[in-house]
Design a protein around this motif. Structure first.
Motif, PDB file in Angstrom:
ATOM      1  N   ARG A  31       0.843  -1.201   0.000  1.00 55.52           N
ATOM      2  CA  ARG A  31       0.000   0.000   0.000  1.00 55.52           C
ATOM      3  C   ARG A  31       0.875   1.246   0.000  1.00 55.52           C
ATOM      4  O   ARG A  31       1.867   1.303   0.718  1.00 55.52           O
ATOM      5  CB  ARG A  31      -0.889   0.032   1.231  1.00 55.52           C
ATOM      6  CG  ARG A  31      -1.805  -1.171   1.382  1.00 55.52           C
ATOM      7  CD  ARG A  31      -2.659  -0.994   2.601  1.00 55.52           C
ATOM      8  NE  ARG A  31      -3.580  -2.111   2.796  1.00 55.52           N
ATOM      9  CZ  ARG A  31      -4.514  -2.146   3.736  1.00 55.52           C
ATOM     10  NH1 ARG A  31      -4.649  -1.117   4.553  1.00 55.52           N
ATOM     11  NH2 ARG A  31      -5.312  -3.186   3.849  1.00 55.52           N
ATOM     12  N   TYR A  33       0.513   5.672  -0.089  1.00 58.96           N
ATOM     13  CA  TYR A  33      -0.394   6.810   0.068  1.00 58.96           C
ATOM     14  C   TYR A  33       0.378   8.115  -0.166  1.00 58.96           C
ATOM     15  O   TYR A  33       1.541   8.218   0.201  1.00 58.96           O
ATOM     16  CB  TYR A  33      -0.966   6.872   1.488  1.00 58.96           C
ATOM     17  CG  TYR A  33      -1.487   5.575   2.054  1.00 58.96           C
ATOM     18  CD1 TYR A  33      -0.626   4.617   2.581  1.00 58.96           C
ATOM     19  CD2 TYR A  33      -2.855   5.304   2.096  1.00 58.96           C
ATOM     20  CE1 TYR A  33      -1.099   3.440   3.125  1.00 58.96           C
ATOM     21  CE2 TYR A  33      -3.336   4.129   2.644  1.00 58.96           C
ATOM     22  CZ  TYR A  33      -2.452   3.198   3.154  1.00 58.96           C
ATOM     23  OH  TYR A  33      -2.931   2.033   3.687  1.00 58.96           O
ATOM     24  N   TYR A  35      -0.106  12.223   0.859  1.00 64.89           N
ATOM     25  CA  TYR A  35      -0.824  13.222   1.652  1.00 64.89           C
ATOM     26  C   TYR A  35      -0.202  14.590   1.391  1.00 64.89           C
ATOM     27  O   TYR A  35       0.965  14.695   1.011  1.00 64.89           O
ATOM     28  CB  TYR A  35      -0.714  12.921   3.160  1.00 64.89           C
ATOM     29  CG  TYR A  35      -1.521  11.741   3.633  1.00 64.89           C
ATOM     30  CD1 TYR A  35      -1.064  10.451   3.450  1.00 64.89           C
ATOM     31  CD2 TYR A  35      -2.750  11.927   4.272  1.00 64.89           C
ATOM     32  CE1 TYR A  35      -1.803   9.360   3.893  1.00 64.89           C
ATOM     33  CE2 TYR A  35      -3.496  10.853   4.713  1.00 64.89           C
ATOM     34  CZ  TYR A  35      -3.012   9.573   4.519  1.00 64.89           C
ATOM     35  OH  TYR A  35      -3.750   8.495   4.952  1.00 64.89           O
ATOM     36  N   PHE A  45      -5.377  13.568   2.955  1.00 62.13           N
ATOM     37  CA  PHE A  45      -5.247  12.456   2.013  1.00 62.13           C
ATOM     38  C   PHE A  45      -5.383  12.947   0.582  1.00 62.13           C
ATOM     39  O   PHE A  45      -6.281  13.724   0.250  1.00 62.13           O
ATOM     40  CB  PHE A  45      -6.330  11.423   2.314  1.00 62.13           C
ATOM     41  CG  PHE A  45      -6.442  10.330   1.305  1.00 62.13           C
ATOM     42  CD1 PHE A  45      -7.436  10.357   0.338  1.00 62.13           C
ATOM     43  CD2 PHE A  45      -5.571   9.253   1.329  1.00 62.13           C
ATOM     44  CE1 PHE A  45      -7.562   9.332  -0.581  1.00 62.13           C
ATOM     45  CE2 PHE A  45      -5.690   8.229   0.399  1.00 62.13           C
ATOM     46  CZ  PHE A  45      -6.682   8.271  -0.555  1.00 62.13           C
ATOM     47  N   TYR A  48      -4.313   6.886  -3.044  1.00 57.44           N
ATOM     48  CA  TYR A  48      -3.911   5.604  -2.484  1.00 57.44           C
ATOM     49  C   TYR A  48      -3.692   4.590  -3.601  1.00 57.44           C
ATOM     50  O   TYR A  48      -4.490   4.491  -4.544  1.00 57.44           O
ATOM     51  CB  TYR A  48      -4.999   5.111  -1.533  1.00 57.44           C
ATOM     52  CG  TYR A  48      -4.990   3.633  -1.245  1.00 57.44           C
ATOM     53  CD1 TYR A  48      -6.032   2.809  -1.680  1.00 57.44           C
ATOM     54  CD2 TYR A  48      -3.955   3.050  -0.526  1.00 57.44           C
ATOM     55  CE1 TYR A  48      -6.034   1.448  -1.405  1.00 57.44           C
ATOM     56  CE2 TYR A  48      -3.954   1.693  -0.256  1.00 57.44           C
ATOM     57  CZ  TYR A  48      -4.989   0.897  -0.702  1.00 57.44           C
ATOM     58  OH  TYR A  48      -4.989  -0.441  -0.431  1.00 57.44           O
ATOM     59  N   GLU A  56      -8.054   5.129  -5.012  1.00 58.15           N
ATOM     60  CA  GLU A  56      -8.860   6.277  -4.595  1.00 58.15           C
ATOM     61  C   GLU A  56      -8.077   7.561  -4.801  1.00 58.15           C
ATOM     62  O   GLU A  56      -6.867   7.605  -4.602  1.00 58.15           O
ATOM     63  CB  GLU A  56      -9.300   6.181  -3.129  1.00 58.15           C
ATOM     64  CG  GLU A  56     -10.238   7.333  -2.735  1.00 58.15           C
ATOM     65  CD  GLU A  56     -10.842   7.199  -1.345  1.00 58.15           C
ATOM     66  OE1 GLU A  56     -10.863   6.083  -0.806  1.00 58.15           O
ATOM     67  OE2 GLU A  56     -11.288   8.227  -0.802  1.00 58.15           O
TER      68      GLU A  56
END
Lengths: 112, 114
Positions: A31, A33, A35, A45, A48, A56
């Motif tokens: 995973r 991400y 930000y 956020f 992702y 997303e």
């Protein structure tokens, strides 16, 4: 394992220029991400990835922003036609599950 | 949507003082709750977490208890040190998502003087 690496640490660019940031996650983390953190605020956020799939995107990620994670390894975040409002710290994080986030030190973008 | 509200800072304390930083949240379902710390020039680090109601997270002398009835996760430490000076963020995840997306509060700056 050296943790999550982000490059560059700092970027100053003129308004209207394109910039690209890179994130190298912990190798076994599937995973990833992104930000964004502005001064005096908590991180927000952006997007992702699960392996190479972008699952997303936040409404904060306008069409000037694009992120990729080819082959499910490193990721890039590109901002086209930068605006002064894009000035912020861009944070990358990776994890194996819901609880074990590791954050990078971030890329600080200043648009002048 | 999900949101986290933290006590306004900055907080300035003398060494060995008691610390409380308040955090309340709004979420659907049963989120997991976290405290992250950010030292100057460094990335966010997980300080402690709690994944269900009444759980107490603890680390390095810091504690926080997941209170569902008051939707709170206040951070406490009995005796702070100068080295605790940092920015502290309360965060939640899992409410309405399945992949650990974090929603953060605005952060509280803590400065501890000798």
């Amino acid at each position: 394992d050296t943790g999550v690496s982000q490059d560059p640490r700092h970027k100053i660019t003129k308004r209207g220029q394109n910039v690209t940031f890179r994130c190298d996650p912990i190798s076994e983390h599937n995973r990833l991400y992104w930000y964004r953190q502005t001064l005096g605020q908590g991180p927000e956020f952006l997007t992702y990835f699960q392996n190479e799939a972008q699952l997303e995107k936040s409404r904060l990620l306008s069409d000037r922003f694009s992120a990729e994670r080819p082959k499910g390894s490193f990721s890039t975040l590109e901002i086209q036609r930068t605006e002064q409002g894009d000035s912020a710290m861009y944070l990358c994080a990776s994890s194996l599950d819901d609880y074990g986030y590791t954050f990078g030190s971030g890329t600080r973008l200043t648009v002048v | 949507g999900n949101s986290v509200t933290q006590m306004e800072g900055p907080v300035t304390l003398s060494e060995e003082a008691f610390l409380t930083i308040n955090c309340t949240y709004t979420a659907t379902g049963y989120p997991s709750l976290f405290w992250y710390v950010q030292y100057p020039g460094e990335g966010l680090q997980l300080l402690l977490k709690a994944t269900k109601a009444d759980d107490k997270g603890s680390n390095k002398g810091f504690e926080a208890t997941y209170r569902k009835e008051t939707t709170s996760f206040h951070l406490e430490k009995g005796s702070v040190q100068v080295s605790d000076s940092a920015v502290y963020f309360c965060a939640l995840s899992g409410a309405g998502t399945s992949y650990g997306k974090l929603t953060f509060g605005q952060g509280t700056i803590l400065t501890v003087h000798p």
